[in-house]
Each structure stands twice: as C-alpha cells, then as structure tokens.
Scaffold this motif. Sequence first.
Motif, PDB file in Angstrom:
ATOM      1  N   LYS A  71       0.856  -1.190   0.000  1.00 12.77           N
ATOM      2  CA  LYS A  71       0.000   0.000   0.000  1.00 12.77           C
ATOM      3  C   LYS A  71       0.894   1.243   0.000  1.00 12.77           C
ATOM      4  N   THR A  72       0.387   2.309  -0.579  1.00  9.50           N
ATOM      5  CA  THR A  72       1.142   3.558  -0.630  1.00  9.50           C
ATOM      6  C   THR A  72       0.256   4.716  -0.212  1.00  9.50           C
ATOM      7  N   ALA A  73       0.797   5.588   0.627  1.00  6.33           N
ATOM      8  CA  ALA A  73       0.123   6.846   0.960  1.00  6.33           C
ATOM      9  C   ALA A  73       0.689   7.927   0.040  1.00  6.33           C
ATOM     10  N   TYR A  74       0.025   8.167  -1.070  1.00  4.23           N
ATOM     11  CA  TYR A  74       0.508   9.152  -2.028  1.00  4.23           C
ATOM     12  C   TYR A  74       0.384  10.564  -1.456  1.00  4.23           C
ATOM     13  N   GLU A  75       1.158  11.460  -2.032  1.00  2.00           N
ATOM     14  CA  GLU A  75       1.101  12.858  -1.606  1.00  2.00           C
ATOM     15  C   GLU A  75      -0.284  13.440  -1.901  1.00  2.00           C
ATOM     16  N   SER A  76      -0.750  14.284  -1.002  1.00  2.00           N
ATOM     17  CA  SER A  76      -2.047  14.924  -1.209  1.00  2.00           C
ATOM     18  C   SER A  76      -2.025  15.764  -2.481  1.00  2.00           C
ATOM     19  N   ILE A  77      -3.182  15.899  -3.094  1.00  2.28           N
ATOM     20  CA  ILE A  77      -3.292  16.751  -4.280  1.00  2.28           C
ATOM     21  C   ILE A  77      -4.350  17.826  -4.036  1.00  2.28           C
ATOM     22  N   THR A  78      -4.231  18.907  -4.730  1.00  2.00           N
ATOM     23  CA  THR A  78      -5.173  20.019  -4.614  1.00  2.00           C
ATOM     24  C   THR A  78      -5.988  20.119  -5.899  1.00  2.00           C
ATOM     25  N   PRO A  79      -7.323  19.959  -5.820  1.00  2.00           N
ATOM     26  CA  PRO A  79      -8.136  20.162  -7.022  1.00  2.00           C
ATOM     27  C   PRO A  79      -7.939  21.568  -7.558  1.00  2.00           C
ATOM     28  N   THR A  80      -7.926  21.687  -8.855  1.00  2.00           N
ATOM     29  CA  THR A  80      -7.639  22.989  -9.474  1.00  2.00           C
ATOM     30  C   THR A  80      -8.828  23.585 -10.211  1.00  2.00           C
ATOM     31  N   HIS A  81      -9.747  22.733 -10.692  1.00  2.00           N
ATOM     32  CA  HIS A  81     -10.846  23.219 -11.507  1.00  2.00           C
ATOM     33  C   HIS A  81     -12.169  22.575 -11.073  1.00  2.00           C
ATOM     34  N   PHE A  82     -13.259  23.201 -11.479  1.00  2.00           N
ATOM     35  CA  PHE A  82     -14.572  22.674 -11.134  1.00  2.00           C
ATOM     36  C   PHE A  82     -15.583  22.973 -12.228  1.00  2.00           C
ATOM     37  N   LEU A  83     -16.675  22.223 -12.201  1.00  2.00           N
ATOM     38  CA  LEU A  83     -17.867  22.469 -13.012  1.00  2.00           C
ATOM     39  C   LEU A  83     -19.065  22.376 -12.084  1.00  2.00           C
ATOM     40  N   SER A  84     -19.845  23.414 -11.978  1.00  2.00           N
ATOM     41  CA  SER A  84     -21.022  23.352 -11.113  1.00  2.00           C
ATOM     42  C   SER A  84     -22.106  22.505 -11.765  1.00  2.00           C
ATOM     43  N   LEU A  85     -23.035  22.056 -10.957  1.00  2.00           N
ATOM     44  CA  LEU A  85     -24.181  21.324 -11.483  1.00  2.00           C
ATOM     45  C   LEU A  85     -24.884  22.142 -12.561  1.00  2.00           C
ATOM     46  N   TRP A  86     -24.976  23.438 -12.346  1.00  2.00           N
ATOM     47  CA  TRP A  86     -25.676  24.309 -13.288  1.00  2.00           C
ATOM     48  C   TRP A  86     -24.911  24.447 -14.606  1.00  2.00           C
ATOM     49  N   ASP A  87     -23.584  24.268 -14.557  1.00  2.00           N
ATOM     50  CA  ASP A  87     -22.794  24.257 -15.791  1.00  2.00           C
ATOM     51  C   ASP A  87     -23.045  22.989 -16.598  1.00  2.00           C
ATOM     52  N   VAL A  88     -23.340  21.889 -15.884  1.00  2.00           N
ATOM     53  CA  VAL A  88     -23.460  20.576 -16.522  1.00  2.00           C
ATOM     54  C   VAL A  88     -24.853  20.338 -17.081  1.00  2.00           C
ATOM     55  N   LEU A  89     -25.876  20.830 -16.398  1.00  4.01           N
ATOM     56  CA  LEU A  89     -27.256  20.511 -16.775  1.00  4.01           C
ATOM     57  C   LEU A  89     -27.570  20.762 -18.253  1.00  4.01           C
ATOM     58  N   PRO A  90     -27.110  21.870 -18.854  1.00  5.10           N
ATOM     59  CA  PRO A  90     -27.456  22.089 -20.274  1.00  5.10           C
ATOM     60  C   PRO A  90     -26.906  21.026 -21.216  1.00  5.10           C
ATOM     61  N   TYR A  91     -25.894  20.271 -20.779  1.00 10.26           N
ATOM     62  CA  TYR A  91     -25.248  19.296 -21.650  1.00 10.26           C
ATOM     63  C   TYR A  91     -25.767  17.871 -21.448  1.00 10.26           C
ATOM     64  N   LEU A  92     -26.670  17.696 -20.496  1.00  9.13           N
ATOM     65  CA  LEU A  92     -27.185  16.355 -20.239  1.00  9.13           C
ATOM     66  C   LEU A  92     -28.124  15.917 -21.367  1.00  9.13           C
ATOM     67  N   ASP A  93     -27.990  14.652 -21.739  1.00  9.60           N
ATOM     68  CA  ASP A  93     -28.848  14.097 -22.788  1.00  9.60           C
ATOM     69  C   ASP A  93     -30.236  13.789 -22.236  1.00  9.60           C
ATOM     70  N   GLU A  94     -31.171  13.643 -23.138  1.00  4.96           N
ATOM     71  CA  GLU A  94     -32.500  13.111 -22.843  1.00  4.96           C
ATOM     72  C   GLU A  94     -33.222  13.847 -21.713  1.00  4.96           C
ATOM     73  N   LYS A  95     -33.322  15.145 -21.816  1.00  2.00           N
ATOM     74  CA  LYS A  95     -34.134  15.889 -20.857  1.00  2.00           C
ATOM     75  C   LYS A  95     -35.604  15.543 -21.083  1.00  2.00           C
ATOM     76  N   ILE A  96     -36.336  15.404 -19.995  1.00  2.00           N
ATOM     77  CA  ILE A  96     -37.727  14.992 -20.077  1.00  2.00           C
ATOM     78  C   ILE A  96     -38.621  16.112 -19.570  1.00  2.00           C
ATOM     79  N   LYS A  97     -39.624  16.457 -20.359  1.00  3.43           N
ATOM     80  CA  LYS A  97     -40.628  17.419 -19.939  1.00  3.43           C
ATOM     81  C   LYS A  97     -41.846  16.633 -19.450  1.00  3.43           C
ATOM     82  N   SER A  98     -42.323  16.970 -18.273  1.00  5.55           N
ATOM     83  CA  SER A  98     -43.437  16.225 -17.711  1.00  5.55           C
ATOM     84  C   SER A  98     -44.323  17.141 -16.875  1.00  5.55           C
ATOM     85  N   PHE A  99     -45.623  16.959 -16.997  1.00 10.09           N
ATOM     86  CA  PHE A  99     -46.573  17.742 -16.212  1.00 10.09           C
ATOM     87  C   PHE A  99     -46.426  17.415 -14.727  1.00 10.09           C
ATOM     88  N   LYS A 100     -46.213  16.123 -14.415  1.00 13.92           N
ATOM     89  CA  LYS A 100     -46.048  15.668 -13.036  1.00 13.92           C
ATOM     90  C   LYS A 100     -44.647  15.066 -12.868  1.00 13.92           C
TER      91      LYS A 100
END
Length: 636
Positions: free
Chosen positions: A382-411
Amino acid sequence: MGAFQARLACVLCLSSASWMAAALPGRNPFRIDQSHLTPSHRQTRGMGLKVTGSNFTLDGFRFLIVAGTMHYFRVPREYWLDRLRKMRACGFNTVVTHIPWNLHEPKRGQFIFTGNLDVMAFLFLASEVGLWAILCPGPYIGSDLDLGGLPSWLLQDSKMKLRTTYRGFTKAVDHYFDELISRIAPLQYQYEGPVIAVQMENEYGSYHLDKNYMSFVKRALMRRGIKVLLMTADNGKDVINGHSKNVLATLHLKNIRKETYTKLSSIQGQSPIMMMLYTTSSFDMWGVARHFQDSNVMMENVRDMFKLRFSLNFYMFHGGTNFGFMGGATDLNGYHPMVTSYDYTALLTEDGEYTSEYIMYEEFFSQVIEVPESVKPERIPKTAYESITPTHFLSLWDVLPYLDEKIKSFKPINMERLSVNQGNGQSFGYTVYETSITRGGYLYSGNHVRDRGQVFLDKQYIGVLDHSTDNLAVPQNQDKKKAKNLTILVENQGRLAYGQNINKERKGITGDIYLDHSPLRRFTISCLDMTTNFIERNLPNHWKSITPKTRGPAFFLGYLKIDETPNDTFINLEGWNKGVIFINGKNLGRYWKIGPQKALYLPGPWLQLGRNEIIVFEEYKPGLKIQFTNTPDLGY
C-alpha cells in the motif's frame, strides 16, 4: 459444552461415529482427510456431491463442505487469484459466490459477462487453486445489493410482483436464465468443472408470497441443464416455507432452535446439516456505528459445528467493496443505506489483508482437516501518495445544459420510469427535477422524495427533503410577477435489499410535491446517473478555476501523478462533506462525513503510471485537498 453446542444438542444423533471411523489417527480424533477431494487432484469424476444419509459424499467419499463467500463483482478482477489463494491457504475447500442479475443485465437484453463480471473466468481460477464452487444464481440473491440484485427496470411495470410467478417477472427471469445458465452449466462437476452445487433463490421462506415460485425456479434451472445438487437456504423459523421438494434445505444462522432440526427432519428425513450462512458480522450503514463480531464466540461456534459435523459457509470470507452504487439499504428501524466498504469484518479485509481471525481459523482448520499444502500469498503493498489540490470545477448548473435526454413532464416521474437509457429508465445515481414557482411557502413531500433531495431556489441551497424530513420552508418571492427556478437534486441512496417492501421500491420523486396545498407541475427532469460513460462523455470541457467561494453541487478536478508501479491506497476526504469519487472514469463509490467510513479503498490496478484523473462530485462544500493514506479507516 458451549452455548451453541447445547442449543444444537438434539442433532447429536447425526452419524458422528461414522465420521470418527474415517478420521485420521493422532492428536485430534475428528481430523478429516479430504486432501484428495479437490478439483486439481481429481483425475476422474464419479457421482459428484450427493446426500448419503447424514453425510455429504463426493465421488463416494465423505465430504465436509468448508466454504467461504466471495463476490467476484466486489473485488477487482486483478485480485481474484490473490483472494482465492488466500482462501485455499486458510483451509477452505469451497468458494460460494452470488450472481447479480442487475449487473449482468443492466438494460433489457443487453448482457455483460466480461471484465469484472466474467464469472466464468472467476470459476476457472477457483478450480486452478483447488476450490470447489457453489453458485447462487438467484434470480434474487440478496447479498445487501440494490434491490437484492434484481434489475430496476423490472419496476417500470406498476403491477410488478417481484419473486413470484407473475408473468412479467417470470418472462424476464426466463430470458436472463437463457443467457446465464448456458454459460455456467458447462462448469458443473459432471463436465469436469468446479461447480458442485447450486443454491436456488435466497431466503425465500421469509418472503413467501407465492407457493408456486420455488417450483418455477427449480424447473427453470433444471431444464437449462443444471444437474448438480440443488439447495435452498433459509433462517431457522422459515425453513419449511422456503423448501422445495427434492431439494436440500440448508440453514442461515438465524432463529436456530431445537425445533428447527425437527422441521428439517420432517421435510427431508435424515440429511447432512449445512450452515449455508454463518455470518461474520453485518454490513455498515451511513450514520450508524460500525458492526463488530466477537471472534471468540465465533470460534467457539465453529468448533461446535465441526464436532457435530456440520458443513458451513462463512459469509463473508472476503467482502470487498460496493464500488459505484451497487450497495443496497435496509428499512429496519428506519431507512438506512449501506456504506461503500463491504469489509464486513470478514477474514480478509476489504483490501485483502490477513486478519487475526484469518490466522486463528487457519490454525484451527490445519488441526481438523487434511488438505493439500498451498502457498500463502504475500501481502499487497500500500502507498500513501502525496495529497493533491483540485484545481478546476464544473457546477451542477454548468453541466445541466449538456445532459442528454431531458424529459418534460406535467407531473414528477420516478427514475425507473424515465424515458432514458434506451427505454430502461434510470437505475442509479441522481435525478434533477426543475420547475418554476412565483411565491414562497412550505414544500411538503408526502414522503415522495426517495431518498434524499437537496432543494435549491434560483441555484441557492435552502434545505433537504428525505425519509425523515417531509417539509421545508421556501422563502417568499419579493417580486410575485417574476418566476423563480426550484430545483430538487434527488439521490437514490440504494434500494432495499430485503423484505416484501422491495415491490414498492421506486426512486427519485415518486408522487406529488406540494407548495403549501398546491401540487407542483411542469417539470424538466434530467438523469445524472454517474456512469463511466457520463464522466467520459457528458461532462463539458468548460472547467473553471476554483476560488475560495466555490461551492457544490459541483464536479472538482485534480490529478495524481505516479512515477512507479501503482499500489493500493485509500482516499481520505477530510474536510469534504458528501458525494462520489471517480478515478480515471471509474466510480469508486460514495463518501459522507457522517461516517462511520472515513476513507475509500482505491485498488492499485485502477491507477496508471503518469497522470491519473480524479473527479469528485461534492454536494456541499469542497475540502482543500484530496488526501491519501496506506491504511483503511472504517470507523468505530
């Protein structure tokens, strides 16, 4: 005499004397020579596993089944051989494995028997190391899996009656068995394979909604070529309800009483006793203290079972991991989803390390069973690798327009009935429900949010609706002419794995949501199923730099650079809150700060030399770093 042995004293009439006559002389009068009864040692095949009076026989020789359960789908394929060798080295002669229908047929008519789901390759390896195999093909297997291993697309039928002879269910089972049994039948004992028995269904006695169902399963297996010994498995009080004619009834170590053996005798006469599920512990649940078992009590029980010449199966010998979203849930004392680890306090840890209990049983088995010598594998580094720092992000709101198969429904529509995944609905992950409102008030869910819904008003978090919270205040709209966007991000935390309530299991939003007394209408619904394809194809390449104000729900990106051969490690997301981790596109599983599990197992074979992409979907607030450790942390 121990408490367990005293409780079972009524079965001492089993032919212990005949066993003793076959035992080897020496310090232990109960020592059994089975060294010649292994797949790798048998040059010719005789009659297979049979019931002969109160004993099992294999090729006409008395045979005590000493089995351990290991799920190939919970262990990286690269480690199958290591884990099976460790099982053999401990003294076990048989591996028991369950076959999950929902993983093998994730979409109707689309079957997967490759990679980590190549059950045939797993059985070949078991044979190579000298282990026999008992298969549990279901169709329902339990195993603490989402819906007990049944595919969620069955639930698209609003009248579905799971585990019955309801036509919609049996038709699907027949189609699945056509594919599955044709693959495993050639691996039976009669064809020089390692499979010596097949368990029908699992604990049907406690479900028992259809008296004709077990006969259907039996016929379905036999007419497709299953010839080895058939078994059922039930806890003590339900053994009669789960029994099928001319099928050996075995026991789970639950509700065992003296009358249990009277029941067994009444339905099948004199027979060997098989403790098909001798449990080492239980699965752990988010927000609940970790389960432990008293190893001394277990050892005493096993000693007593050997004295009584019971065959037994350790559940689990090696538990492995609920990678992705495969883990199920229980509704005992409220809804509780499983953690990602399936360590189960088994004889091997989640990452395959030897435990003190393993050493204890290895020593015990060496005293009571004569087996061929085998090389005990070394521990995996086993190895304890050095910690890493995330550098970039995408919010949920950034992703939603790109999701396939959006469904429109009354209920609202529950995730199983969504018109996605080629008409198979959504099985796992998250579902996003969006609608517009022009005023505030109180949201009331009517317990229709399954299982956990984060609520946002114009992208601002306002609270959670879940199994324990069914109402939530929504701030008033100052401009009543301007509509605001109400978003509910609903997580399927795992369908029930057991019980009659599985027929009611639907996820997402399963009915109306009310704002004050008015049901919400006109939804846009998006599938966020978090599959490998989703991570590799659906995330837009519009990553933004992280700032101190960045919040979730969002995907956070970082890279782990490895210069030498990758080793196993554990990811510790201290400072993070709740979400899912992806390594090079693979879903490692869920994390949640409420514990008990604090670190997620990352197998070395999932890593590669050079750059490794780590994506964390964090629902709330991200931590500063992604940390690694060389030891597990499953809580206390």
